[in-house]
Design a protein around this motif. Structure first.
Motif, PDB file in Angstrom:
ATOM      1  N   TYR A 125      -2.616  19.424  12.867  1.00  0.00           N
ATOM      2  CA  TYR A 125      -3.676  19.196  11.887  1.00  0.00           C
ATOM      3  C   TYR A 125      -3.940  17.707  11.805  1.00  0.00           C
ATOM      4  CZ  TYR A 125      -2.171  23.889  10.555  1.00  0.00           C
ATOM      5  OH  TYR A 125      -1.824  25.215  10.580  1.00  0.00           O
ATOM      6  N   GLY A 126      -5.234  17.358  11.699  1.00  0.00           N
ATOM      7  CA  GLY A 126      -5.544  15.938  11.681  1.00  0.00           C
ATOM      8  C   GLY A 126      -6.687  15.612  10.734  1.00  0.00           C
ATOM      9  N   ILE A 127      -6.626  14.417  10.201  1.00  0.00           N
ATOM     10  CA  ILE A 127      -7.744  13.882   9.434  1.00  0.00           C
ATOM     11  C   ILE A 127      -8.069  12.515  10.039  1.00  0.00           C
ATOM     12  CG2 ILE A 127      -8.513  12.952   7.203  1.00  0.00           C
ATOM     13  CD1 ILE A 127      -6.808  15.024   5.812  1.00  0.00           C
ATOM     14  N   VAL A 128      -9.335  12.339  10.454  1.00  0.00           N
ATOM     15  CA  VAL A 128      -9.751  11.037  10.947  1.00  0.00           C
ATOM     16  C   VAL A 128     -10.318  10.278   9.751  1.00  0.00           C
ATOM     17  CG1 VAL A 128     -11.252   9.780  12.537  1.00  0.00           C
ATOM     18  CG2 VAL A 128     -10.249  11.974  13.228  1.00  0.00           C
ATOM     19  N   GLY A 129      -9.629   9.224   9.387  1.00  0.00           N
ATOM     20  CA  GLY A 129     -10.100   8.474   8.225  1.00  0.00           C
ATOM     21  C   GLY A 129      -9.136   7.360   7.878  1.00  0.00           C
ATOM     22  N   ASP A 130      -9.566   6.496   7.003  1.00  0.00           N
ATOM     23  CA  ASP A 130      -8.759   5.373   6.567  1.00  0.00           C
ATOM     24  C   ASP A 130      -7.654   5.869   5.630  1.00  0.00           C
ATOM     25  OD1 ASP A 130      -7.695   3.179   5.275  1.00  0.00           O
ATOM     26  OD2 ASP A 130      -9.578   2.047   5.346  1.00  0.00           O
ATOM     27  N   ALA A 131      -6.420   5.575   6.003  1.00  0.00           N
ATOM     28  CA  ALA A 131      -5.269   6.054   5.224  1.00  0.00           C
ATOM     29  C   ALA A 131      -5.408   5.699   3.746  1.00  0.00           C
ATOM     30  CB  ALA A 131      -3.992   5.453   5.792  1.00  0.00           C
ATOM     31  N   ASN A 160       0.804  -1.224   0.000  1.00  0.00           N
ATOM     32  CA  ASN A 160       0.000   0.000   0.000  1.00  0.00           C
ATOM     33  C   ASN A 160       0.839   1.277   0.000  1.00  0.00           C
ATOM     34  OD1 ASN A 160      -2.349  -1.460  -0.004  1.00  0.00           O
ATOM     35  ND2 ASN A 160      -2.495  -1.545   2.239  1.00  0.00           N
ATOM     36  N   TRP A 161       2.170   1.139  -0.139  1.00  0.00           N
ATOM     37  CA  TRP A 161       3.036   2.322  -0.025  1.00  0.00           C
ATOM     38  C   TRP A 161       3.039   3.264  -1.246  1.00  0.00           C
ATOM     39  CZ3 TRP A 161       3.587   0.489   4.723  1.00  0.00           C
ATOM     40  CH2 TRP A 161       4.122   1.342   5.684  1.00  0.00           C
ATOM     41  N   PRO A 162       2.735   2.801  -2.464  1.00  0.00           N
ATOM     42  CA  PRO A 162       2.866   3.708  -3.611  1.00  0.00           C
ATOM     43  C   PRO A 162       2.211   5.094  -3.461  1.00  0.00           C
ATOM     44  CG  PRO A 162       2.609   1.491  -4.423  1.00  0.00           C
ATOM     45  CD  PRO A 162       2.450   1.420  -2.923  1.00  0.00           C
ATOM     46  N   PRO A 163       0.952   5.210  -2.962  1.00  0.00           N
ATOM     47  CA  PRO A 163       0.416   6.576  -2.845  1.00  0.00           C
ATOM     48  C   PRO A 163       1.183   7.420  -1.827  1.00  0.00           C
ATOM     49  CG  PRO A 163      -1.125   4.975  -1.905  1.00  0.00           C
ATOM     50  CD  PRO A 163      -0.068   4.193  -2.624  1.00  0.00           C
ATOM     51  N   LEU A 164       1.725   6.779  -0.782  1.00  0.00           N
ATOM     52  CA  LEU A 164       2.502   7.530   0.216  1.00  0.00           C
ATOM     53  C   LEU A 164       3.796   8.045  -0.423  1.00  0.00           C
ATOM     54  CD1 LEU A 164       3.007   6.554   3.920  1.00  0.00           C
ATOM     55  CD2 LEU A 164       4.955   7.308   2.572  1.00  0.00           C
ATOM     56  N   VAL A 165       4.430   7.189  -1.207  1.00  0.00           N
ATOM     57  CA  VAL A 165       5.674   7.590  -1.881  1.00  0.00           C
ATOM     58  C   VAL A 165       5.370   8.686  -2.909  1.00  0.00           C
ATOM     59  CG1 VAL A 165       7.550   6.784  -3.377  1.00  0.00           C
ATOM     60  CG2 VAL A 165       6.761   5.338  -1.489  1.00  0.00           C
ATOM     61  N   PRO A 204       7.216  -0.699  14.036  1.00  0.00           N
ATOM     62  CA  PRO A 204       6.669  -1.999  13.600  1.00  0.00           C
ATOM     63  C   PRO A 204       6.848  -2.219  12.098  1.00  0.00           C
ATOM     64  CG  PRO A 204       5.078  -0.810  14.973  1.00  0.00           C
ATOM     65  CD  PRO A 204       6.227   0.113  14.760  1.00  0.00           C
ATOM     66  N   VAL A 205       6.745  -1.152  11.337  1.00  0.00           N
ATOM     67  CA  VAL A 205       6.868  -1.264   9.883  1.00  0.00           C
ATOM     68  C   VAL A 205       8.278  -1.685   9.480  1.00  0.00           C
ATOM     69  CG1 VAL A 205       6.898   0.139   7.774  1.00  0.00           C
ATOM     70  CG2 VAL A 205       4.964   0.301   9.360  1.00  0.00           C
ATOM     71  N   SER A 206       9.296  -1.101  10.132  1.00  0.00           N
ATOM     72  CA  SER A 206      10.660  -1.510   9.777  1.00  0.00           C
ATOM     73  C   SER A 206      10.984  -2.887  10.368  1.00  0.00           C
ATOM     74  CB  SER A 206      11.694  -0.466  10.206  1.00  0.00           C
ATOM     75  OG  SER A 206      11.882  -0.468  11.586  1.00  0.00           O
ATOM     76  N   ASP A 207      10.418  -3.190  11.551  1.00  0.00           N
ATOM     77  CA  ASP A 207      10.644  -4.520  12.139  1.00  0.00           C
ATOM     78  C   ASP A 207      10.043  -5.624  11.266  1.00  0.00           C
ATOM     79  OD1 ASP A 207      12.014  -3.487  14.231  1.00  0.00           O
ATOM     80  OD2 ASP A 207      10.504  -3.872  15.769  1.00  0.00           O
ATOM     81  N   GLU A 208       8.888  -5.314  10.655  1.00  0.00           N
ATOM     82  CA  GLU A 208       8.244  -6.295   9.775  1.00  0.00           C
ATOM     83  C   GLU A 208       8.978  -6.424   8.436  1.00  0.00           C
ATOM     84  OE1 GLU A 208       5.633  -8.295  10.121  1.00  0.00           O
ATOM     85  OE2 GLU A 208       5.127  -7.671  12.160  1.00  0.00           O
ATOM     86  N   GLY A 209       9.891  -5.491   8.190  1.00  0.00           N
ATOM     87  CA  GLY A 209      10.605  -5.511   6.915  1.00  0.00           C
ATOM     88  C   GLY A 209       9.793  -4.920   5.772  1.00  0.00           C
ATOM     89  N   TRP A 210       8.717  -4.173   6.110  1.00  0.00           N
ATOM     90  CA  TRP A 210       7.935  -3.520   5.047  1.00  0.00           C
ATOM     91  C   TRP A 210       8.732  -2.395   4.411  1.00  0.00           C
ATOM     92  CZ3 TRP A 210       2.354  -2.578   7.422  1.00  0.00           C
ATOM     93  CH2 TRP A 210       1.796  -3.833   7.732  1.00  0.00           C
ATOM     94  N   ARG A 211       9.538  -1.726   5.243  1.00  0.00           N
ATOM     95  CA  ARG A 211      10.372  -0.619   4.774  1.00  0.00           C
ATOM     96  C   ARG A 211      11.766  -0.812   5.355  1.00  0.00           C
ATOM     97  NH1 ARG A 211       8.596   1.911   0.536  1.00  0.00           N
ATOM     98  NH2 ARG A 211       9.831   3.746   1.068  1.00  0.00           N
ATOM     99  N   PRO A 212      12.800  -0.222   4.708  1.00  0.00           N
ATOM    100  CA  PRO A 212      14.167  -0.380   5.220  1.00  0.00           C
ATOM    101  C   PRO A 212      14.348   0.269   6.595  1.00  0.00           C
ATOM    102  CG  PRO A 212      14.108   1.192   3.396  1.00  0.00           C
ATOM    103  CD  PRO A 212      12.752   0.565   3.477  1.00  0.00           C
ATOM    104  N   HIS A 213      15.240  -0.283   7.401  1.00  0.00           N
ATOM    105  CA  HIS A 213      15.368   0.238   8.773  1.00  0.00           C
ATOM    106  C   HIS A 213      15.905   1.668   8.826  1.00  0.00           C
ATOM    107  CE1 HIS A 213      19.566   0.301  10.246  1.00  0.00           C
ATOM    108  NE2 HIS A 213      19.795  -0.603   9.328  1.00  0.00           N
TER     109      HIS A 213
END
Lengths: 322, 249
Positions: free
Chosen positions: A300-306, A217-222, A237-246
């Motif tokens: 600033y905040g948005i409450v919603g599904d990323a 799901n990272w492409p829109p974030l990138v 948790p994201v880097s521990d899971e290996g989803w992204r580089p440490h």
């Protein structure tokens, strides 16, 4: 007496961090009524060196010696220590980045100089010499008195405004004696990130947490980061899971950053995460849980599904960038 | 090969920090003390190396500068697997004081590798490891995210701005370690906890050293303004605020 500032270079170039350090040194110099000497080690051309003069350096010592091509903490501390003595430096300013952390403590022992590390303001007072520094991973700040004659301050990155101070600097070239037997560090290989904005240098950072649900799901974030000229980061948790580089992990045990804008997507905001980002000037939080602690840190905040908010945000940025 | 792991005793990282005595100290009421997170990873890596017969690492000793009250933290390190411990019996007043005490111990007892976490989560100083190396006149490598041995030679990954370097130095040396040095901190097993009770903790009297720095006051971070919420269906409103109010994009 003088204020000495060590300005590291990257392949012969300075960056914002260098000018921030010189600006800070210039501020300290004004408080003490002392001139500022910048020390550069390695091959940097004259045009680049002169840039340091635009931020308040009065004198630039350019050290060139092939033996110093590799960062050997002991050898670098020796060289800077000798120059500090010659320049009669009463305050020495170094970055609080990895290079600074490697050199400052060794220099401290050479000069019997107390260290204020991670300072983020000009000294609070000169007598006693008191600095303002981050403690308890950003949950508190300390007023630290440095009692030694010589003081070493390591400056937290992105904590001080870069200020142009027109003036003329002189350059002195120096080829010091380097005791070859002291050079113990051998670099066997180098891996450099290329073409990416460094997390610690970035003015804007877009960061993803477990709320991103999957590495797919990272492409829109990138894409959002690319559109904003931002660096990408992630939670532990994201880097521990290996989803992204440490290297992207921001937080207490990861990178400590202070960008102008930090956009936290799907990050709940655990204390350990906030410890790494709390010095950001503005924080935006996007999270589906309105009670997530990240909203207490955010302006600033948005409450919603990323996954739903990110594509809309990307479209909106494209719209204003037209 | 003998490894010395320097450990610091810090409040659990989720502690809400409160001040005492007119903001000159930390209110320690109810604080749970733990091994500094980087030191815990450092100890874990040292033990992994000892477990690997090819590394040449024969023993892992922990050292701590602190009063008797910090014994539980030392016992925890022993329970995780350190062979023995040294406690310099003193209140650790600043980084200079702590580094000088540890350097004194190392001068008397030989160690090949001295491992220090890159910072402690309380003072965030990042200075003790480097100071120890300079007091001893031995090499130091900072921001180390990997350490192994090949034929007795240390190989380390050092993190630099925008990359990594594979470096080596001759022993003895100080490795200032950061995230990555071990994946997860090792947890004490019941057997380890039982064994820790009988492992030796050597008490060392401090040498006379004057600290160079002193914290005279603490303050809380400036509170942030309350969060402004923007409708999830209208992100352009967020961009408007970032452009015109915060002026950051």
């Amino acid at each position: 007496m003088s204020v000495l500032v060590f300005t590291e270079n990257w392949d012969g170039k300075f960056k914002k961090l260098s000018f921030e350090l010189v600006s800070y040194a210039s501020g300290v110099g004004k408080m003490l009524n002392l001139s500022v000497t910048a020390v550069s080690i390695g091959k940097v051309d004259e045009g680049e060196l002169m840039k340091l003069g635009n931020y308040g350096a009065n004198k630039i010592i350019s050290v060139n010696n092939e033996k110093l091509a590799v960062l050997d903490n002991q050898a670098y501390a020796n060289v800077i220590s000798e120059i500090s003595k010659k320049e009669n430096a009463s305050v020495i300013i170094i970055s609080n980045n990895n290079t600074g952390k490697a050199i400052a403590p060794r220099l401290s022992v050479h000069l019997r100089a107390g260290v204020g590390s991670g300072v983020s303001k000009l000294p609070l007072s000169l007598n006693p010499f008191t600095v303002y520094k981050r403690t308890y991973s950003g949950n508190a700040f300390a007023h630290l008195v440095i009692k030694s004659d010589v003081k070493i301050l390591t400056l937290a990155q992105n904590s001080f405004d870069v200020v142009e101070t027109p003036g003329n600097a002189t350059i002195e070239n120096l080829n010091p004696e380097v005791d070859g037997t002291l050079l113990k560090t051998v670099v066997k290989d180098i891996h450099k990130q290329s073409g990416k904005i460094l997390l610690t240098d970035a003015d804007i950072v877009v960061s993803g947490g477990r709320g991103m649900k999957s590495p797919d799901n990272w492409p829109p974030l990138v894409e959002l980061a690319t559109l904003l000229g931002a660096a990408t980061a992630c939670s532990r948790p994201v880097s521990d899971e290996g989803w992204r580089p440490h290297e992207e992990h921001t937080g207490q045990t990861g990178k400590i950053i202070a960008p102008n804008l930090y956009i936290a997507v799907g990050i709940s905001g655990a204390t350990q995460h906030l410890a790494g980002i709390s010095s950001s000037k503005f924080i935006v939080a996007i999270n589906n849980d309105k009670d997530a602690p990240i909203f207490e840190a955010a302006q600033y905040g948005i409450v919603g599904d990323a996954m739903k908010v990110l594509p809309k945000l990307v479209e909106a940025v494209k719209e204003i960038r037209k | 090969m003998k490894i010395l792991v320097c450990i610091s005793n810090v409040p659990d990282t989720t502690t809400k920090i409160k001040f005492a005595e007119g903001n000159t100290s930390i209110d320690t009421t109810g604080i749970q003390w733990v091994i500094n997170p980087w030191d815990e990873l450092s100890l874990t890596r040292a033990l992994e190396l000892k477990d690997d017969a090819t590394s040449g690492v024969k023993s892992v000793t922990v050292i701590h500068v602190g009063p008797a009250a910090s014994e539980p933290t030392i016992r925890k390190a022993l329970a995780i697997g350190a062979d023995d411990a040294i406690r310099v019996d003193a209140i650790s007043s600043d980084a200079w004081f702590v580094a000088a005490q540890i350097a004194e111990v190392v001068k008397k007892e030989q160690f090949d590798v001295i491992m220090c976490g890159i910072e402690s989560s309380d003072y965030n100083g990042s200075i003790v490891g480097g100071m120890i190396s300079e007091f001893l006149g031995i090499p130091s490598v900072s921001a180390v995210s990997s350490l192994k041995f090949e034929n007795g030679q240390p190989l380390m990954v050092r993190e630099i701005d925008g990359g990594k370097e594979i470096v080596t130095v001759p022993v003895p040396f100080v490795a200032v370690v950061q995230k990555g040095i071990a994946k997860e901190p090792r947890i004490a097993a019941m057997r380890g906890i039982m064994m820790a009770r009988s492992k030796p903790v050597k008490l060392v009297e401090p040498v006379a050293i004057d600290p160079l720095t002193e914290v005279v006051e603490f303050e809380k971070p400036t509170p942030r303004a309350a969060c402004k919420f923007v409708d999830a269906d209208n992100p352009s409103q967020l961009l408007d605020l970032l452009q015109n109010e915060a002026k950051v994009i």
